[in-house]
Design a protein around this motif. Structure first.
Motif, PDB file in Angstrom:
ATOM      1  N   PRO A   3      21.956  90.088 -12.519  1.00  0.00           N
ATOM      2  CA  PRO A   3      23.369  90.439 -12.717  1.00  0.00           C
ATOM      3  C   PRO A   3      24.066  90.750 -11.407  1.00  0.00           C
ATOM      4  N   GLY A   4      25.379  90.510 -11.383  1.00  0.00           N
ATOM      5  CA  GLY A   4      26.171  90.763 -10.190  1.00  0.00           C
ATOM      6  C   GLY A   4      27.360  89.836 -10.135  1.00  0.00           C
ATOM      7  N   ALA A   5      28.304  90.127  -9.255  1.00  0.00           N
ATOM      8  CA  ALA A   5      29.524  89.322  -9.157  1.00  0.00           C
ATOM      9  C   ALA A   5      29.222  87.905  -8.696  1.00  0.00           C
ATOM     10  N   THR A   6      28.316  87.758  -7.720  1.00  0.00           N
ATOM     11  CA  THR A   6      28.002  86.426  -7.189  1.00  0.00           C
ATOM     12  C   THR A   6      27.316  85.559  -8.235  1.00  0.00           C
ATOM     13  N   SER A   7      26.316  86.109  -8.899  1.00  0.00           N
ATOM     14  CA  SER A   7      25.607  85.339  -9.925  1.00  0.00           C
ATOM     15  C   SER A   7      26.523  85.049 -11.113  1.00  0.00           C
ATOM     16  N   LEU A   8      27.441  85.968 -11.431  1.00  0.00           N
ATOM     17  CA  LEU A   8      28.407  85.723 -12.501  1.00  0.00           C
ATOM     18  C   LEU A   8      29.310  84.545 -12.150  1.00  0.00           C
ATOM     19  N   THR A   9      29.780  84.523 -10.914  1.00  0.00           N
ATOM     20  CA  THR A   9      30.639  83.416 -10.459  1.00  0.00           C
ATOM     21  C   THR A   9      29.897  82.093 -10.514  1.00  0.00           C
ATOM     22  N   LEU A  10      28.669  82.070 -10.003  1.00  0.00           N
ATOM     23  CA  LEU A  10      27.885  80.829  -9.997  1.00  0.00           C
ATOM     24  C   LEU A  10      27.552  80.374 -11.421  1.00  0.00           C
ATOM     25  N   ALA A  11      27.247  81.321 -12.290  1.00  0.00           N
ATOM     26  CA  ALA A  11      26.892  80.964 -13.666  1.00  0.00           C
ATOM     27  C   ALA A  11      28.073  80.321 -14.391  1.00  0.00           C
ATOM     28  N   ILE A  12      29.260  80.897 -14.239  1.00  0.00           N
ATOM     29  CA  ILE A  12      30.441  80.315 -14.878  1.00  0.00           C
ATOM     30  C   ILE A  12      30.748  78.953 -14.282  1.00  0.00           C
ATOM     31  N   ALA A  13      30.618  78.838 -12.954  1.00  0.00           N
ATOM     32  CA  ALA A  13      30.904  77.566 -12.289  1.00  0.00           C
ATOM     33  C   ALA A  13      29.954  76.468 -12.756  1.00  0.00           C
ATOM     34  N   ILE A  14      28.662  76.752 -12.743  1.00  0.00           N
ATOM     35  CA  ILE A  14      27.667  75.735 -13.109  1.00  0.00           C
ATOM     36  C   ILE A  14      27.814  75.333 -14.570  1.00  0.00           C
ATOM     37  N   SER A  15      28.093  76.307 -15.445  1.00  0.00           N
ATOM     38  CA  SER A  15      28.257  75.976 -16.863  1.00  0.00           C
ATOM     39  C   SER A  15      29.523  75.170 -17.124  1.00  0.00           C
ATOM     40  N   SER A  16      30.481  75.193 -16.173  1.00  0.00           N
ATOM     41  CA  SER A  16      31.736  74.461 -16.346  1.00  0.00           C
ATOM     42  C   SER A  16      31.710  73.071 -15.720  1.00  0.00           C
ATOM     43  N   VAL A  17      30.781  72.833 -14.816  1.00  0.00           N
ATOM     44  CA  VAL A  17      30.742  71.552 -14.098  1.00  0.00           C
ATOM     45  C   VAL A  17      30.675  70.355 -15.043  1.00  0.00           C
ATOM     46  N   PRO A  18      29.786  70.340 -16.060  1.00  0.00           N
ATOM     47  CA  PRO A  18      29.724  69.166 -16.941  1.00  0.00           C
ATOM     48  C   PRO A  18      31.042  68.862 -17.648  1.00  0.00           C
ATOM     49  N   VAL A  19      31.802  69.914 -17.987  1.00  0.00           N
ATOM     50  CA  VAL A  19      33.092  69.708 -18.660  1.00  0.00           C
ATOM     51  C   VAL A  19      34.046  68.954 -17.745  1.00  0.00           C
ATOM     52  N   PHE A  20      34.120  69.380 -16.486  1.00  0.00           N
ATOM     53  CA  PHE A  20      35.005  68.723 -15.523  1.00  0.00           C
ATOM     54  C   PHE A  20      34.517  67.313 -15.202  1.00  0.00           C
ATOM     55  N   ALA A  21      33.217  67.151 -15.043  1.00  0.00           N
ATOM     56  CA  ALA A  21      32.673  65.827 -14.725  1.00  0.00           C
ATOM     57  C   ALA A  21      32.999  64.821 -15.830  1.00  0.00           C
ATOM     58  N   ARG A  22      32.816  65.236 -17.071  1.00  0.00           N
ATOM     59  CA  ARG A  22      33.137  64.365 -18.206  1.00  0.00           C
ATOM     60  C   ARG A  22      34.629  64.078 -18.271  1.00  0.00           C
ATOM     61  N   LEU A  23      35.448  65.071 -17.990  1.00  0.00           N
ATOM     62  CA  LEU A  23      36.899  64.902 -18.075  1.00  0.00           C
ATOM     63  C   LEU A  23      37.423  63.949 -17.009  1.00  0.00           C
ATOM     64  N   PHE A  24      36.900  64.035 -15.776  1.00  0.00           N
ATOM     65  CA  PHE A  24      37.427  63.244 -14.667  1.00  0.00           C
ATOM     66  C   PHE A  24      36.847  61.834 -14.605  1.00  0.00           C
ATOM     67  N   ARG A  25      35.688  61.618 -15.193  1.00  0.00           N
ATOM     68  CA  ARG A  25      35.043  60.311 -15.083  1.00  0.00           C
ATOM     69  C   ARG A  25      35.878  59.207 -15.719  1.00  0.00           C
ATOM     70  N   GLY A  26      36.432  59.473 -16.920  1.00  0.00           N
ATOM     71  CA  GLY A  26      37.186  58.449 -17.637  1.00  0.00           C
ATOM     72  C   GLY A  26      38.381  57.908 -16.861  1.00  0.00           C
ATOM     73  N   PRO A  27      39.294  58.779 -16.390  1.00  0.00           N
ATOM     74  CA  PRO A  27      40.434  58.276 -15.623  1.00  0.00           C
ATOM     75  C   PRO A  27      40.040  57.528 -14.356  1.00  0.00           C
ATOM     76  N   ILE A  28      38.999  58.006 -13.670  1.00  0.00           N
ATOM     77  CA  ILE A  28      38.563  57.327 -12.443  1.00  0.00           C
ATOM     78  C   ILE A  28      37.967  55.973 -12.776  1.00  0.00           C
ATOM     79  N   LEU A  29      37.234  55.892 -13.863  1.00  0.00           N
ATOM     80  CA  LEU A  29      36.680  54.614 -14.309  1.00  0.00           C
ATOM     81  C   LEU A  29      37.784  53.611 -14.604  1.00  0.00           C
ATOM     82  N   SER A  30      38.897  54.092 -15.130  1.00  0.00           N
ATOM     83  CA  SER A  30      40.030  53.218 -15.433  1.00  0.00           C
ATOM     84  C   SER A  30      40.814  52.841 -14.176  1.00  0.00           C
TER      85      SER A  30
END
Length: 289
Positions: free
Chosen positions: A141-168
């Protein structure tokens, strides 16, 4: 700055008063977070003073004091600083990594991209907060690990969202024309393709800030965020919930602050989405000529 002025003109011209109110609220929270060291000292927000424990709102303590006698306004201001830092940093990291992964997987539509996106899909299949909890369990636990955990758990959402428009976009005429003039893949991707989804990046980033604030507060409520005596809204609610019936202000103050900030972020996100909608004629994906 020009984009912000255009956004303000759009909100004023279309009379989107709720989005303007949300923008004003966010500005107040940002100002409080930035000026926290000047407004209230760190000891006033963290040092125990049992003589003022659970003091009700008064001239000395306008919003009362918590169960340890600490000024609620001071903890609210420093808590806003912590919440916005964690949310902003986590969304920023997630956007960068998600854009990089989604961009490369969209531009290079090969076997490696297929495997990478299937891995992103596998992570998305788990609830984001569960992924974050697992990561914090590993990192501690801690601020740094909290930040990294939220970031890493959000990466797949952004990757999936941005892939389609770039593919087009990679098959659009202006990209093919630049390729025929000798532009390399990295130049095409970062100088011609990605700038055309800037509106999508801004809108998704603003909406994700509200989600990050909520997730951070939820994890802090479970004691997985910054540890006491560091003020964080979710932790403040958790530590004071036993006093909800006797002295409700200790729970209501951080709870209302959390509600107001998340609502304001969502209102501004909705306004940005309307501003960036190509059908509105005000903005949208910019296509190079």
């Amino acid at each position: 700055m020009t984009g912000m002025l255009a956004f303000l003109r759009f909100l004023l011209g279309t009379r989107r008063h709720m989005a303007l109110l949300g923008l004003a609220v966010i500005a107040v929270f940002l100002a409080a977070a930035l000026l926290a060291p000047l407004l209230y000292s760190w000891p006033s927000a963290t040092l125990v003073n049992l003589g003022h424990a659970l003091a009700r709102p008064s001239l000395a303590f306008p919003l009362g004091a918590d169960e340890m006698g600490r000024d609620m306004i001071a903890r609210l201001v420093w808590g806003a600083r912590m919440s916005l830092i964690v949310a902003g940093a986590s969304v920023g990291v997630a956007l960068l990594l998600g854009l990089l992964i989604g961009g490369l997987c969209g531009y290079y539509d090969n076997r490696a991209s297929f495997i990478t996106m299937r891995a992103m899909d596998a992570i998305i299949s788990f609830p984001r907060i569960l992924v974050a909890i697992m990561l914090i369990t590993i990192l501690g636990p801690g601020a740094t690990s909290l930040t990294l955990a939220i970031a890493i758990s959000s990466v797949p959402v952004f990757a999936r969202l941005f892939r389609g428009p770039i593919l087009s976009l990679k098959s659009r005429d202006f990209v093919l024309a630049s390729r025929s003039l000798g532009a390399g893949d990295m130049r095409l991707l970062f100088r011609h393709v990605m700038p055309n989804i800037s509106a999508l990046i801004i809108v998704q980033g603003s909406i994700s800030l509200a989600e990050a604030v909520l997730i951070a507060s939820g994890l802090s409520f479970l004691s997985l965020g910054p540890q006491p005596p560091v003020p964080e809204w979710g932790a403040m609610i958790a530590q004071s919930r036993a006093h909800l019936l006797s002295t409700p202000h200790v729970v209501l103050v951080p709870g209302i602050a959390l509600f107001v900030l998340v609502l304001a972020l969502n209102l501004v996100g909705d306004g940005l989405r309307d501003f960036a909608d190509p059908k509105s004629g005000h903005a949208g994906p910019r296509v190079a000529s």
